[in-house]
Design a protein around this motif. Structure first.
Motif, PDB file in Angstrom:
ATOM      1  N   LEU A   1      37.709  41.882  41.812  1.00 40.17           N
ATOM      2  CA  LEU A   1      36.676  41.375  42.710  1.00 40.17           C
ATOM      3  C   LEU A   1      35.323  41.292  41.993  1.00 40.17           C
ATOM      4  CD1 LEU A   1      36.115  40.510  45.629  1.00 40.17           C
ATOM      5  CD2 LEU A   1      35.563  42.890  46.137  1.00 40.17           C
ATOM      6  N   ALA A   2      35.019  42.300  41.180  1.00 37.18           N
ATOM      7  CA  ALA A   2      33.759  42.286  40.438  1.00 37.18           C
ATOM      8  C   ALA A   2      33.749  41.182  39.390  1.00 37.18           C
ATOM      9  CB  ALA A   2      33.526  43.648  39.782  1.00 37.18           C
ATOM     10  N   LEU A   3      34.833  40.997  38.671  1.00 34.41           N
ATOM     11  CA  LEU A   3      34.898  39.940  37.652  1.00 34.41           C
ATOM     12  C   LEU A   3      34.694  38.559  38.274  1.00 34.41           C
ATOM     13  CD1 LEU A   3      37.918  41.246  35.511  1.00 34.41           C
ATOM     14  CD2 LEU A   3      35.515  41.163  34.817  1.00 34.41           C
ATOM     15  N   THR A   4      35.340  38.346  39.387  1.00 34.45           N
ATOM     16  CA  THR A   4      35.224  37.038  40.047  1.00 34.45           C
ATOM     17  C   THR A   4      33.797  36.763  40.511  1.00 34.45           C
ATOM     18  OG1 THR A   4      37.500  37.252  40.797  1.00 34.45           O
ATOM     19  CG2 THR A   4      36.139  35.621  41.901  1.00 34.45           C
ATOM     20  N   ASN A   5      33.166  37.761  41.086  1.00 33.80           N
ATOM     21  CA  ASN A   5      31.818  37.551  41.609  1.00 33.80           C
ATOM     22  C   ASN A   5      30.786  37.460  40.487  1.00 33.80           C
ATOM     23  OD1 ASN A   5      31.648  37.756  44.759  1.00 33.80           O
ATOM     24  ND2 ASN A   5      33.231  39.205  44.128  1.00 33.80           N
ATOM     25  N   ILE A   6      31.006  38.139  39.370  1.00 35.74           N
ATOM     26  CA  ILE A   6      30.087  37.981  38.224  1.00 35.74           C
ATOM     27  C   ILE A   6      30.114  36.545  37.742  1.00 35.74           C
ATOM     28  CG2 ILE A   6      29.780  38.598  35.808  1.00 35.74           C
ATOM     29  CD1 ILE A   6      30.591  41.456  36.532  1.00 35.74           C
ATOM     30  N   ARG A   7      31.305  35.960  37.622  1.00 34.68           N
ATOM     31  CA  ARG A   7      31.392  34.558  37.196  1.00 34.68           C
ATOM     32  C   ARG A   7      30.720  33.650  38.220  1.00 34.68           C
ATOM     33  NH1 ARG A   7      36.726  36.063  35.626  1.00 34.68           N
ATOM     34  NH2 ARG A   7      37.556  35.202  37.573  1.00 34.68           N
TER      35      ARG A   7
END
Length: 320
Positions: free
Chosen positions: A114-120
């Motif tokens: 979830l964090a990786l997706t939102n950082i992108r």
């Protein structure tokens, strides 16, 4: 061994097994979920608890402390098509053990993805300069989005920090040249502003100096004119007195004044330190006439004095 003894030993053994299976001690900082025939029934807080042996079983042992989750680095394309390497770290805490245990499979992996997706998503909508200069805005946006998404999982996300944003090497070199040019530009502007300020201050000082000098000259001229005016008034008064004297004494008074002026002039010329020897067209007759006039005036004044002294003073008439 008799049958009764065997039965007693069996009962004691069963009792020990039941006690061991029914007494549970939950350590501080953890919560245990209890399942009955595979179905969640309750959550055990830290402390001593009793469950139904062989009916209730411990489901999940959840850590209720604050956890640190390292978000691995990934390449992110910014709004202006710059590729940067970004990694982050997240801090979260399980607030509902049951939800964290049964609402999501592999909680750590879910939060990481979830964090990786939102950082992108967040950094993809920002230009490179904006992403580098607004790191706090990125952190706040990620925290709001991820905390809202993990709420149903019984998790509270406390902080998310972007650790590093690494642009490619060529962009780093270009940014270095840009920063150097900006600093040189600022230095040039500051230097020019300093020169302008010093020129203004110098001109202001010269202006004030000129004003003060002009005021000084005006004051001096005013006082000089006032002095000349008073001297003229004094000269006019002296001339009036001389005229009155001449009118009363005739030619002799004129010779007297001319003679005194002549003698005063000669005295000044004789006392001058720069001219000890001088030649003058001395008119002996004029000087002698002036001195004679002075003598006549002195005699006349003496005669007037004698006449005035010999004149009988007023007396008081005798009575009878």
């Amino acid at each position: 061994m008799s049958g009764a003894l065997i039965f007693v030993l069996a009962v004691v053994l069963v009792a020990l097994v039941l006690i061991f299976a029914g007494v549970k001690t939950v350590s501080q900082g953890t919560n245990w979920t209890i399942e009955r025939f595979g179905r969640y029934t309750r959550t055990l807080a830290p402390g001593l608890h009793f469950i139904v042996p062989f009916v209730d079983t411990v489901g999940r042992k959840m850590n209720m402390q604050e956890n640190v989750l390292d978000i691995p680095g990934q390449k992110v394309i910014t709004k202006d098509n710059a590729t940067v390497q970004v990694d982050a770290v997240a801090f979260y805490q399980v607030v509902d053990a049951a939800r964290a245990a049964y609402e999501v499979q592999n909680l750590h992996l879910a939060i990481t993805n979830l964090a990786l997706t939102n950082i992108r998503s967040v950094m993809g909508n920002m230009a490179l300069d904006e992403a580098l200069s607004k790191r706090n805005d990125i952190n706040n946006t990620l925290l709001a989005v991820i905390d809202q998404a993990t709420g149903p999982w019984g998790v509270k996300v406390l902080r998310i920090e972007v650790k590093d944003i690494a642009p490619p090497e060529d962009i780093v070199v270009a940014m270095g040249r840009q920063m150097k040019a900006e600093r040189e530009k600022r230095a040039t502007i500051l230097e020019a502003e300093g020169v302008r300020e010093s020129s203004i201050q110098r001109a202001e000082g010269e202006k004030q100096s000129a004003i003060l000098t002009a005021e000084g000259r005006r004051e001096a001229a005013f006082r000089d004119a006032e002095a000349r005016e008073r001297m003229a008034q004094a000269e006019a008064k002296a001339t009036s007195v001389v005229a009155e004297a001449i009118a009363g004494n005739g030619v002799q008074a004129t010779n007297y004044f001319l003679g005194t002026k002549y003698v005063e002039a000669l005295s000044k010329m004789g006392s001058s330190p720069n001219a000890k020897v001088f030649f003058l067209p001395v008119e002996a007759a004029g000087v002698m006439a002036s001195i004679a006039g002075i003598g006549e005036l002195a005699k006349e004044a003496q005669a007037r004095g004698v006449e005035a002294s010999g004149r009988p003073r007023g007396s008081v008439p005798n009575a009878g």
